[in-house]
Design a protein around this motif. Sequence first.
Motif, short mmCIF file in Angstrom:
data_model
loop_
_atom_site.label_atom_id
_atom_site.label_comp_id
_atom_site.label_asym_id
_atom_site.label_seq_id
_atom_site.Cartn_x
_atom_site.Cartn_y
_atom_site.Cartn_z
N GLY A 103 14.02 -14.35 -7.92
CA GLY A 103 13.89 -15.22 -6.78
C GLY A 103 14.94 -16.30 -6.63
N LEU A 104 15.50 -16.78 -7.74
CA LEU A 104 16.47 -17.88 -7.64
C LEU A 104 17.62 -17.58 -6.68
N PRO A 105 18.17 -16.34 -6.69
CA PRO A 105 19.26 -16.06 -5.75
C PRO A 105 18.82 -16.11 -4.28
N LEU A 106 17.51 -16.16 -4.01
CA LEU A 106 17.02 -16.18 -2.64
C LEU A 106 16.86 -17.60 -2.10
N LEU A 107 17.12 -18.61 -2.96
CA LEU A 107 17.06 -20.00 -2.50
C LEU A 107 18.24 -20.30 -1.59
N ARG A 108 17.99 -21.14 -0.59
CA ARG A 108 19.08 -21.64 0.26
C ARG A 108 19.86 -22.71 -0.49
N GLU A 109 20.95 -23.17 0.13
CA GLU A 109 21.70 -24.29 -0.45
C GLU A 109 20.75 -25.47 -0.65
N GLY A 110 20.80 -26.07 -1.84
CA GLY A 110 19.95 -27.23 -2.11
C GLY A 110 18.49 -26.89 -2.28
N GLY A 111 18.18 -25.60 -2.50
CA GLY A 111 16.78 -25.18 -2.64
C GLY A 111 16.16 -25.67 -3.94
N ARG A 112 14.82 -25.72 -3.96
CA ARG A 112 14.09 -26.22 -5.12
C ARG A 112 13.08 -25.16 -5.57
N TRP A 113 13.10 -24.84 -6.86
CA TRP A 113 12.14 -23.89 -7.43
C TRP A 113 11.24 -24.68 -8.37
N VAL A 114 9.98 -24.86 -7.96
CA VAL A 114 9.05 -25.70 -8.71
C VAL A 114 8.08 -24.81 -9.49
N ILE A 115 7.98 -25.03 -10.80
CA ILE A 115 7.16 -24.17 -11.67
C ILE A 115 6.03 -24.99 -12.30
N ALA A 116 4.79 -24.49 -12.15
CA ALA A 116 3.64 -25.18 -12.74
C ALA A 116 2.71 -24.22 -13.47
N GLY A 117 3.24 -23.05 -13.84
CA GLY A 117 2.41 -22.08 -14.55
C GLY A 117 3.27 -20.91 -14.99
N ALA A 118 2.70 -20.08 -15.86
CA ALA A 118 3.47 -18.96 -16.40
C ALA A 118 2.60 -17.71 -16.53
N LEU A 119 1.84 -17.42 -15.46
CA LEU A 119 0.95 -16.26 -15.49
C LEU A 119 1.73 -14.96 -15.70
N GLY A 120 3.00 -14.95 -15.27
CA GLY A 120 3.81 -13.74 -15.40
C GLY A 120 4.69 -13.72 -16.63
N GLY A 121 4.58 -14.74 -17.49
CA GLY A 121 5.37 -14.80 -18.71
C GLY A 121 6.24 -16.05 -18.77
N TYR A 122 6.41 -16.58 -19.99
CA TYR A 122 7.15 -17.83 -20.13
C TYR A 122 8.61 -17.64 -20.54
N GLY A 123 8.98 -16.41 -20.89
CA GLY A 123 10.38 -16.15 -21.21
C GLY A 123 11.11 -15.75 -19.94
N VAL A 124 12.10 -16.56 -19.54
CA VAL A 124 12.79 -16.35 -18.26
C VAL A 124 14.29 -16.30 -18.48
N ALA A 125 14.98 -15.33 -17.85
CA ALA A 125 16.44 -15.29 -17.88
C ALA A 125 16.94 -15.31 -16.45
N PHE A 126 17.96 -16.14 -16.18
CA PHE A 126 18.56 -16.12 -14.84
C PHE A 126 20.03 -16.50 -14.93
#
Length: 349
Positions: A258-281
């Motif tokens: 999803g991160l590449p789908l953010l617009r310029e200055g976009g914000r990705w807010v995370i408050a849970g990890a139902l899909g897993g806590y190990g993330v690579a981007f």
Amino acid sequence: MSASPFMRAVRITGHGGPEVLEPAEVAVPVPGAEEVLVQVSAVALNNTDLWTREGAYGSPGDPDARSGWRGPVGFPRIQGADVCGRVVAVGTGAERSLVGRRVVVDPAIYETEGPHANPVGLMGSERDGGYAEYVTAAVERVHDVTDSPLTDDQLAALPTAYGTALGMIERGRLQRGETVLVSGASGGVGLALVQIARARGARVLAISSGTKIGAVREAGAHEVIDRAGDVAEQIRTAAPEGIDVALDVVAGELVSEGLPLLREGGRWVIAGALGGYGVAFDVRRLYLHNAQVIGSAMHTPAHFDLLMGLARRAEVQPVIAATFPLDQAAQAQEELSRRGHVGKIVMHP
């Protein structure tokens, strides 16, 4: 108030499965200085109840450590963060006029004083909570909602789910007219995010699946992305200009995709990890586009004040999925863990 010095409660005696939830007769707590005693009329369940019981939070040095929300849990512990009830007694220094008022308790334990303090503990985790007939609370943490049109069950549904949602929306600086993506949209926090973001005037894209899609649309989503399909492709189709803010309780692969789908200055807010806590981007997607990844745990006192304003005006309408008596706490938590419902599960002591 009950004449008996004892009350019914359900507490956990250690980390484990539903079998560690034990009904007990315990002393009615006595309100200390600047505290009130609340007779619980409704207590809502949250994922944090499951994770605290299981010890699933890990520690900064060991992701697999058995731990509560902010470290070791003191056992036995009465669970339950989300309480609506009536004040039946006050401690020294608390206004007697509160007796008889219907209140919602802010379950957060804050690091400092002031409206923007961060939560460092939670009722039902770092102190005893509302899986009981009575609970004590600091007087500055009880909010008078006597005149709210919402039911006790709906009011009990607010603190953790809607508090977390409002904290995410505030920290993500969501503005009217922006496009917002909500993950896990049929859960307690997810539905709250959809409702509040829609009320804020955002265009809401929500991720859900199967039989829950209709309920998510009813809560206010403009478009529903089917989790069973290619999520990134569906988002690109629904929002070709990109996403301004993602409000995410799933994390895992969704962050990478999803991160590449953010617009310029976009914000990705995370408050849970139902899909897993190990993330690579790809970190270039952050700095080249002035994007932000923001962690959000619950709410501040200022956020909670905003939420109680919404509650008094009934500007949000929590959906109640099911109700249980207190002595069926284990069954209620199992129902929650199956994730087959839409909205909040509430118990009546």
